[in-house]
Design a protein around this motif. Structure first.
Motif, PDB file in Angstrom:
ATOM      1  N   UNK A  93      12.218  -0.775  10.885  1.00 61.98           N
ATOM      2  CA  UNK A  93      14.247  -1.905  10.671  1.00 61.98           C
ATOM      3  C   UNK A  93      14.306  -3.070  10.886  1.00 61.98           C
ATOM      4  N   UNK A  94      13.556  -3.687  10.592  1.00 63.06           N
ATOM      5  CA  UNK A  94      13.945  -4.953  10.632  1.00 63.06           C
ATOM      6  C   UNK A  94      14.536  -5.683   9.598  1.00 63.06           C
ATOM      7  N   UNK A  95      14.838  -6.849   9.908  1.00 63.04           N
ATOM      8  CA  UNK A  95      15.914  -7.043   8.686  1.00 63.04           C
ATOM      9  C   UNK A  95      16.241  -9.026   9.398  1.00 63.04           C
ATOM     10  N   UNK A  96      15.533  -9.484   8.056  1.00 55.11           N
ATOM     11  CA  UNK A  96      15.759 -10.976   8.774  1.00 55.11           C
ATOM     12  C   UNK A  96      17.734 -11.703   8.460  1.00 55.11           C
ATOM     13  N   UNK A  97      17.607 -12.203   8.968  1.00 53.11           N
ATOM     14  CA  UNK A  97      19.373 -12.762   9.156  1.00 53.11           C
ATOM     15  C   UNK A  97      19.712 -12.757   7.552  1.00 53.11           C
ATOM     16  N   UNK A  98      18.955 -14.087   6.987  1.00 55.28           N
ATOM     17  CA  UNK A  98      19.031 -14.662   5.984  1.00 55.28           C
ATOM     18  C   UNK A  98      19.197 -13.146   4.989  1.00 55.28           C
ATOM     19  N   UNK A  99      18.134 -12.601   4.971  1.00 56.68           N
ATOM     20  CA  UNK A  99      18.056 -11.290   4.405  1.00 56.68           C
ATOM     21  C   UNK A  99      19.238 -10.592   4.478  1.00 56.68           C
ATOM     22  N   UNK A 100      19.966 -10.140   5.499  1.00 58.30           N
ATOM     23  CA  UNK A 100      20.809  -9.063   5.671  1.00 58.30           C
ATOM     24  C   UNK A 100      22.208  -9.842   4.775  1.00 58.30           C
ATOM     25  N   UNK A 101      22.168 -11.108   4.895  1.00 53.34           N
ATOM     26  CA  UNK A 101      23.426 -11.825   4.460  1.00 53.34           C
ATOM     27  C   UNK A 101      23.499 -11.441   2.930  1.00 53.34           C
ATOM     28  N   UNK A 102      22.355 -11.968   2.197  1.00 57.03           N
ATOM     29  CA  UNK A 102      21.825 -12.355   1.060  1.00 57.03           C
ATOM     30  C   UNK A 102      22.176 -10.610   0.577  1.00 57.03           C
ATOM     31  N   UNK A 103      21.607  -9.926   1.584  1.00 64.31           N
ATOM     32  CA  UNK A 103      21.802  -7.718   0.585  1.00 64.31           C
ATOM     33  C   UNK A 103      23.276  -7.742   0.716  1.00 64.31           C
ATOM     34  N   UNK A 104      23.563  -7.736   1.871  1.00 57.53           N
ATOM     35  CA  UNK A 104      25.685  -7.242   1.843  1.00 57.53           C
ATOM     36  C   UNK A 104      26.489  -8.026   0.753  1.00 57.53           C
ATOM     37  N   UNK A 105      25.708  -9.544   0.168  1.00 54.53           N
ATOM     38  CA  UNK A 105      26.674  -9.970  -0.611  1.00 54.53           C
ATOM     39  C   UNK A 105      26.465  -9.595  -2.090  1.00 54.53           C
ATOM     40  N   UNK A 106      24.581  -9.290  -2.740  1.00 53.31           N
ATOM     41  CA  UNK A 106      24.746  -8.580  -3.574  1.00 53.31           C
ATOM     42  C   UNK A 106      25.180  -7.381  -3.377  1.00 53.31           C
ATOM     43  N   UNK A 107      25.508  -6.486  -2.323  1.00 54.80           N
ATOM     44  CA  UNK A 107      26.297  -5.497  -2.670  1.00 54.80           C
ATOM     45  C   UNK A 107      27.331  -5.119  -2.868  1.00 54.80           C
ATOM     46  N   UNK A 108      28.021  -6.130  -2.196  1.00 53.41           N
ATOM     47  CA  UNK A 108      30.036  -6.082  -2.661  1.00 53.41           C
ATOM     48  C   UNK A 108      30.074  -7.150  -3.730  1.00 53.41           C
TER      49      UNK A 108
END
Length: 315
Positions: A93-108
């Motif tokens: 369940x853990x995701x790095x803070x920067x990886x989370x921001x990157x995933x969010x950016x790619x999705x939207x």
């Protein structure tokens, strides 16, 4: 809350994704349809790209735009599914803070691009049906390339502020995101600050992108339907409408799950959280799975080329 506890999550190194809250026991079973949709999306869109690349007769604007949509679908589904499946299968369940921001950016970002590509495809159908003699001169390869670049830049620039806005908030209460992926509002709602600017930004992007894109698609198809119904024979009308059928199905597959997810998120306050999360996942998983199937089944050129490729290999 003490100062020491408050500072724990001000700049969190990781977030915790819960998957589908309320359905944790069913995660293993849920992974089966999720994984099946992902495999179909990967195989279908890759086959579509391979077919168009191999067949020179498909090197026309309609299929160029279709390839752009296939690439967008591949990126979208790959942005969320590997992490979601790791939550379902391995409880990772853990995701790095920067990886989370990157995933969010790619999705939207790629969601916005997908909407823009549908507008470009509607314009292509408009020119092909309403001005068929000018189609090859209006939609030349350089024009198609410029439209594709404009779609990419619009998606990249409109969504660019989101990771910077999300990064500046203090996360001083919890780092647990009740979602299966790093969705923008699900993330910023964890901030212990006034996040109205994030809410206004998110709503303005959705309304401007979806509102304008649906408007342009509606205008295009109003003109297309006028042209179709003015044709002299029934066979001509059916043939013209058949060229738009696949695109209309793709439009419905893209916007209906998205609209449903948006409305339940904004107004479905009594809707269970797991239903919100499932609808948000379906919005990103169903179109990438359906698009190659729709075009493969409804477009005789693609069906013919696929049959030719497979029968040619078999002989």
């Amino acid at each position: 809350m003490s100062d020491s506890n408050t500072s724990d999550f001000t700049n969190p190194s990781t977030f915790i994704l819960l998957g589908i809250p309320g359905l944790e026991v069913e995660h293993t079973w849920l992974s089966v349809p999720f994984c099946a949709m992902y495999i179909i999306a990967i195989l279908g869109n890759s086959t579509l790209l391979f077919t168009v690349k191999r067949e020179r007769s498909l090197h026309v604007p309609m299929y160029y735009f279709l390839c752009m949509l296939a690439i967008t679908d591949l990126v979208l589904s790959t942005s969320i599914l590997p992490k979601t499946l790791s939550i379902f299968w391995f409880n990772s369940r853990e995701i790095n803070f920067s990886a989370c921001l990157t995933q969010m950016y790619f999705i939207h970002c790629f969601s916005v691009m997908g909407s823009g590509i549908l507008v470009a495809m509607a314009f292509d159908r408009y020119v092909a049906i309403c001005h068929p003699l000018r189609h090859s001169t209006v939609l030349t390869n350089p024009v198609v390339a410029k439209i594709g670049l404009a779609v990419v830049l619009r998606g990249a620039m409109l969504v660019l502020p989101s990771p910077f806005i999300a990064r500046r908030w203090p996360y001083c209460t919890t780092n647990i995101i009740p979602h299966s992926y790093c969705e923008y509002m699900a993330m910023v709602k964890l901030a212990c600050a006034d996040i109205r600017i994030s809410s206004y930004y998110s709503l303005s992007v959705v309304l401007s992108v979806i509102g304008l894109d649906v408007f342009f698609i509606t205008v295009s198809y109003t003109q297309i339907l006028r042209a179709i119904f003015s044709l002299p024979t029934k066979d001509a009308r059916l043939k013209a409408f058949g060229t738009c059928g696949s695109h209309l199905c793709v439009i419905l597959a893209f916007y209906i799950p998205g609209l449903f997810s948006f409305l339940t998120h904004q107004f479905g306050h009594n809707v269970p959280l797991h239903f919100h999360i499932l609808s948000a996942n379906m919005y990103l998983l169903v179109p990438p799975m359906l698009n190659p199937i729709i075009y493969g089944v409804r477009t005789k050129e693609i069906r013919g080329r696929l049959l030719h490729l497979f029968t040619h290999k078999g002989t």
